[in-house]
Design a protein around this motif. Structure first.
Motif, mmCIF file in Angstrom:
data_model
loop_
_atom_site.group_PDB
_atom_site.id
_atom_site.type_symbol
_atom_site.label_atom_id
_atom_site.label_comp_id
_atom_site.label_asym_id
_atom_site.label_seq_id
_atom_site.Cartn_x
_atom_site.Cartn_y
_atom_site.Cartn_z
ATOM 1 N N ALA A 111 0.838 -1.202 0.000
ATOM 2 C CA ALA A 111 0.000 0.000 0.000
ATOM 3 C C ALA A 111 0.874 1.253 0.000
ATOM 4 N N PHE A 112 1.970 1.221 0.783
ATOM 5 C CA PHE A 112 2.862 2.380 0.824
ATOM 6 C C PHE A 112 3.548 2.601 -0.527
ATOM 7 N N ARG B 206 2.296 1.818 -3.409
ATOM 8 C CA ARG B 206 1.269 2.389 -4.285
ATOM 9 C C ARG B 206 1.031 3.859 -3.950
ATOM 10 N N ALA B 207 1.031 4.184 -2.641
ATOM 11 C CA ALA B 207 0.773 5.571 -2.227
ATOM 12 C C ALA B 207 1.877 6.489 -2.733
ATOM 13 N N ASP B 208 3.126 5.998 -2.679
ATOM 14 C CA ASP B 208 4.223 6.856 -3.133
ATOM 15 C C ASP B 208 4.143 7.102 -4.634
#
Lengths: 234, 194
Positions: free
Chosen positions: A187-188, A190-192
């Motif tokens: 998820a991190f 993807r968030a970045d």
């Protein structure tokens, strides 16, 4: 599953803000009056709302089946007593009426869900909540809709990979922390990438929104919403 | 078409980064509730990894973006994304019998974020000791239980004991397990939010 379905019902033509107002008014008055008469009136109103949005009662009840289990269980739990008279009918009735009002609130909100596309909800949020918080909430909700299927498939992949490697034989803590850690690190990542993409596309506090306008049909429904909200304090 | 005549006001880079994480974690929460949930009969809230994600939001996003992320999750569910327990959605769930647990997630994420990070810059939660992590997460779980039980009892006209039996007791083992899992994730040190 309960989601938006394109259609041409009365509710589909209403402004999302009107529909939100009706739900809030309905919930307020249902919470304030758990009496048989009030619930009878509210049941009739729920019927109208559901018909107005083309919601199928059977499908909605199936979608909320687990919530219904609790609502059905509460009166029993409330009525059973340790010792004579073993079953307290007054307590069970009070709890039953209270459970029933929750069911009505759920059914009314199902009408909103079926008749309102995300874009409209997002525009309603951004136009109702002023300033930057409204902007972030609107964009954020749209991103959550977009990312949910992606992250669901991420988690599925993680679980299937673990199962293929006999991860299912491990302890529950080990499994939960592995899923959590891999899910979070994906998820991190993807968030970045998302934040880079947002910056590249000039993510702004003041983007252009789809137009929303109250039509003639909205005004009587808004009046109903206000009457419902006022009836909560009578 | 509505048009905006004003000039574009860029969102600050640091805000974009935190905001993107909050949005994606809100989606992760929805995904965890769906994929990981096992409905148990005779109890209102199924065992799901949703609460684990609430812990992680507080631990990794801090006292501002953690609750913001929970807020995005709740709003998305309210407007129709099937992210609540057992694939339900709608504003009705946010005032229904189990609404207390959902609203308590906001406060839980805030409390975890505030106790771990304070008011300043985000820190790596891996540097916090295990007893402190455990105490903070237990406090958050207590808040979730307390608000959830009070609301469940009020909505369904149950006594506190009845509400505890319906909404807390069946979940204690699963929720303690999720606290241990959250500590293991933090101490694993694979993710650094700074």
């Amino acid at each position: 599953m309960l989601t938006y379905e394109p259609d041409d019902t009365f509710a589909h033509r209403l402004d999302p803000r009107t529909k939100l107002a009706v739900q809030i008014g309905f919930a307020a008055t249902a919470l304030a009056h758990p009496t048989p008469w009030a619930l009878l009136v509210l049941s009739a109103l729920t019927g109208l709302v559901m018909a107005g949005a083309g919601v199928s009662l059977r499908r909605t009840l199936v979608a909320y089946r687990f919530a219904l289990l609790v609502l059905a269980l509460a009166p029993v739990l409330s009525g059973v007593t340790l010792g004579a008279p073993w079953f307290d009918r007054a307590a069970a009735t009070a709890s039953g009426l209270a459970s029933y009002r929750v069911l009505l609130v759920l059914l009314v909100s199902a009408a909103y869900v079926r008749s309102t596309p995300v874009r409209d909800s997002r525009a309603a949020i951004q136009r109702t909540i002023p300033g930057k918080p409204g902007q972030l909430l609107g964009v954020g909700v749209a991103l959550v809709f977009r990312f949910l299927p992606v992250l669901r498939s991420d988690l599925r992949t993680i679980r299937e990979t673990m199962a293929a490697r006999l991860g299912t034989e491990r302890g529950a803590v080990d499994r939960a922390s592995t899923i959590g850690m891999l899910g979070l690190s994906r998820a991190f990542d993807r968030a970045d990438r998302l934040s880079l993409a947002l910056q590249a596309r000039c993510f702004a506090w003041n983007p252009t929104l789809p137009p929303l306008a109250f039509s003639r049909a909205d005004y009587p429904v808004l009046v109903v919403a206000v009457v419902l909200a006022c009836s909560a304090v009578i | 078409m509505a048009t905006n005549q004003t000039s574009v006001e860029r969102v600050d880079d640091a805000v974009v980064r935190s905001f993107a994480r909050a949005a994606v974690l809100a989606a992760l929460m929805g995904a965890a509730v769906m994929v990981g949930s096992i409905p148990i009969p005779f109890s209102p809230v199924p065992v799901s990894l949703g609460v684990l994600v609430v812990y992680l939001m507080g631990l990794y996003l801090g006292p501002v973006w953690g609750p913001a992320s929970v807020g995005l999750y709740l709003t998305a569910g309210a407007v129709g994304l099937p992210v609540f327990a057992n694939g339900t959605s709608g504003l009705g769930v946010l005032v229904g019998d189990t609404a207390g647990y959902l609203w308590a997630y906001l406060i839980a994420a805030l409390v975890i974020g505030a106790l771990i990070h304070g008011r300043g810059q985000l820190e790596n939660p891996a540097e916090t000791s295990v007893p402190v992590l455990a105490a903070v997460l237990l406090a958050a779980l207590t808040i979730i239980y307390a608000l959830g039980t009070v609301w469940l009892g009020y909505m369904l006209k149950l006594s506190t004991i009845e509400a505890l039996n319906l909404g807390v007791v069946p979940f204690i083992p699963g929720d303690l397990l999720k606290i241990v899992a959250a500590i293991a994730i933090v101490k694993g040190g694979r993710i650094d939010p700074t």
